[in-house]
Design an enzyme around this catalytic site. Structure first.
Site, short mmCIF file in Angstrom:
data_model
loop_
_atom_site.label_atom_id
_atom_site.label_comp_id
_atom_site.label_asym_id
_atom_site.label_seq_id
_atom_site.Cartn_x
_atom_site.Cartn_y
_atom_site.Cartn_z
N SER A 147 -4.27 9.14 -6.62
CA SER A 147 -3.32 8.66 -7.22
C SER A 147 -2.50 9.50 -8.16
O SER A 147 -2.39 10.80 -8.22
CB SER A 147 -3.41 6.50 -7.62
OG SER A 147 -1.96 6.50 -8.50
N ASP A 306 4.86 7.81 -6.99
CA ASP A 306 3.49 8.59 -7.43
C ASP A 306 3.47 9.90 -6.28
O ASP A 306 3.81 9.30 -4.93
CB ASP A 306 3.10 7.55 -8.26
CG ASP A 306 2.07 6.61 -7.29
OD1 ASP A 306 2.53 7.06 -6.62
OD2 ASP A 306 1.20 6.57 -7.74
N ASP A 308 0.85 9.43 -4.23
CA ASP A 308 0.41 8.53 -2.51
C ASP A 308 1.80 7.74 -2.03
O ASP A 308 1.24 6.78 -1.51
CB ASP A 308 -0.95 8.89 -2.82
CG ASP A 308 -1.03 7.14 -3.59
OD1 ASP A 308 -0.85 7.18 -4.78
OD2 ASP A 308 -1.95 6.32 -3.76
N ASP A 310 2.56 5.07 -4.07
CA ASP A 310 2.31 3.16 -3.75
C ASP A 310 2.91 2.46 -4.88
O ASP A 310 2.65 1.82 -5.56
CB ASP A 310 0.78 3.11 -3.23
CG ASP A 310 -0.40 3.64 -4.93
OD1 ASP A 310 -0.26 4.59 -5.78
OD2 ASP A 310 -1.41 3.23 -4.85
#
Length: 580
Positions: A147, A306, A308, A310
């Protein structure tokens, strides 16, 4: 010889150790402190998977700790799912160091069990992985990501066949299979070439993206003629060196937003995230370049995802023509209000809004205003995904889900927080309010005037390593053994201990009731005057977090109350650490 030294010696003497890891291990030979931290325990596999620093050791992310986790997952799937080999597992990855390598390692171990793997042929967002699991009818998904953690981290997140993050019961069983693995160094695997020859490794092309984009287009609340016309809204977009570049731009294009300006310095994937201190849209510094771009092009809205993709951050102009970054609570509540105000009111009696226990209570007030019911979950989007899965059988309608840490889900075609969905809806919402002659900040003021000035905050204390973990545990233990009776002069009306599942109600007499939630190491105090605090160790980082929420008649009163709560809880935590 200490246990960590035995674990280290096992690795150091392993003849077939990966050459790059062997070199790293040799370089650490004289650094006993770092070696101990790398070998004193196994990397924790939590409720969603595992996350840690890259490097050699059983407490690090490397090909061997990945193989061990996948070995446990494979055995779990064989026992708990049907047609495992044919349905297979979907794997995606982000822009971090070793992400693609870890994705292939996942396939190599699954292949040794005859389980087919689908891997995206290039990095992709986490929510698209969630969507792909459902689209392909796979038994599970794996996302290689840490993340928004620093560059030295990577992680391994597991998704169930519904496309949601695994929940505690599933994680516990996977962990039991991982623990049955004799050694991370000797897990069986098949090389990539053989996997491809046996059709056990399949590379995903554009099919999933096209299907996802089609679903994305259905999110819009605009009428057909409004949707198809070019919209006068200036957008600045940054993917923060991550995975969202293509899908966000294609999504905005099909919603007819032609005026999109990309922060080019942050457009390409970069495992060092070299233009930011942290690739986290929660941190306002991540918007520095976007704000510079916004001023140049006179942008109405800035959006940032961000790595990734999500989580989504948004900044908009204030009355001084400066850009203000919205909090996750503010953006989430604005999205909720926009969605509910543009939904068929007759259907909202069966609608369910999902939020976590540390997310603003303003969302509940908004949902109630429109006739929708609010359901609280524990912290972590896995619990929101689990609730949506339950709705499939109860007949309840999912309308929106969010958490304070910049995670939002508009439609359940994905079952995890989705920054691409949120980016589309945020831009459409900004366009709607611009057509009304208002900014998103002015729209937020309307909500405050209607429901009260809700304000939230969060502070965290980082305590790294073995000693830090012990201190975090001690803080939680002390608060349980010596429960608070007041915070900053406010009496405690209820104490919710999510580890025991008990809610204690204080009044003329003290009563207890059970909460219908899974167990988690967190404690929440509901205070008088619409205030609350919650203490919770992070599940993914070496931090203990304290959340606060207030509702006063004005912004100034809320800010003052919030500051008092923070000061009081800081004193509680510091006092415990000093006495340890």
């Amino acid at each position: 010889m200490n246990t960590w030294e035995q674990a280290y010696e096992k690795w150091n003497s392993f003849q077939n150790l990966d050459l790059s890891l062997k070199k790293d291990l040799d370089n650490l030979r004289d650094d006993k402190k770092v070696l101990e931290d790398a070998f004193y325990k196994e990397l924790t596999f939590g409720t969603g998977g595992m996350r840690g620093i890259l490097g050699p050791g059983i407490n690090r992310m490397n090909i061997y700790t990945i193989r061990k986790a996948v070995n446990g997952l494979a055995n779990y799937l064989k026992v708990n799912c049907v047609n495992v080999n044919d349905r297979g597992v979907v794997v995606s990855y982000d822009s971090r160091y070793m992400s693609q390598e870890f994705a292939i390692e996942t396939a190599k171990v699954l292949g040794s069990y005859g389980i087919k793997t689908y891997i995206f042929n290039e990095l992709h967002p986490t929510p698209v992985l969630s969507f792909a699991v459902r689209y392909l009818g796979a038994v599970a998904g794996v996302m290689i990501t840490a993340s928004h953690n620093p560059p030295e981290y990577n992680g391994f997140k597991v998704y169930n066949e519904d496309g949601g993050q695994i929940v505690p019961d599933e994680a516990t069983e996977i962990i039991s299979f991982i623990e049955q693995t004799e050694s991370e160094l000797t897990v069986p695997f098949i090389e990539q070439g053989e996997l491809e020859n046996k059709d056990l490794l399949n590379w995903i092309g554009s099919e999933i993206d096209n299907a996802y984009l089609e679903q994305l287009k259905q999110l819009s609340k605009l009428k057909k003629e409004e949707l198809e016309k070019d919209k006068v809204l200036s957008i600045v977009f940054t993917p923060l060196h991550g995975t969202s570049y293509d899908l966000v731009l294609k999504g905005l294009e099909q919603l007819s937003f032609p005026n999109v300006h990309v922060v080019e310095e942050q457009a390409k994937p970069d495992p060092e995230f070299s233009t930011v201190e942290s690739p986290n849209p929660e941190e306002h510094q991540a918007f520095t370049l976007a704000i510079e771009k916004g001023k140049k092009v006179d942008a109405d809205i800035l959006i940032g995802t961000d790595p990734d993709a999500d989580r989504l951050g948004v900044a908009v102009k204030d009355s001084d023509q400066s850009y203000q970054v919205l909090t996750g609570n503010q953006l989430g509540t604005l999205l909720l209000d926009y969605i509910l105000s543009h939904s068929d009111q007759a259907l909202l009696t069966n609608a369910r809004m999902l939020k976590t226990i540390v997310t603003t209570e303003l969302g509940r007030a908004v949902a109630t205003h429109y006739g929708a019911k609010t359901i609280d979950t524990l912290t972590g989007f896995k619990y929101i995904g689990e609730k949506i899965r339950q709705f499939d059988s109860t007949g309840e309608t999912f309308i929106f889900g969010y958490e304070e840490s910049y995670g939002y889900l508009i439609s359940s075609f994905a079952r995890d927080k989705d920054a691409v969905q949120a980016a589309m809806m945020a831009c459409e919402m900004a366009y709607f309010w611009k057509e009304q002659g208002k900014t998103l900040l002015e729209a937020l003021d309307i909500l405050y005037a209607k429901h009260g000035y809700f304000l939230e905050g969060m502070s965290s204390l980082t305590l790294k390593g073995k000693e830090g973990s012990a201190k975090i545990a001690l803080i939680m233990e002390d608060v349980r053994k010596n429960p608070l009776t007041e915070v900053a002069g406010l009496k405690i009306e209820k104490m919710e201990d999510y580890a025991t599942g008990n809610r204690t109600i204080f009044g003329d007499s003290t009563d207890q009731e059970k909460m219908d939630l899974p167990n988690e190491n967190a404690i929440k105090f509901i205070l008088e005057k619409n205030s609350w605090v919650c203490l919770r160790p992070s599940g993914t980082e070496p931090k203990i977090k304290c959340y606060y929420g207030v509702c006063e008649a004005s912004k100034i009163e809320s800010q003052e109350r919030l500051a008092l709560l923070k000061e009081a809880m800081d004193q509680v935590i510091n006092r415990t650490i000093q006495h340890s």
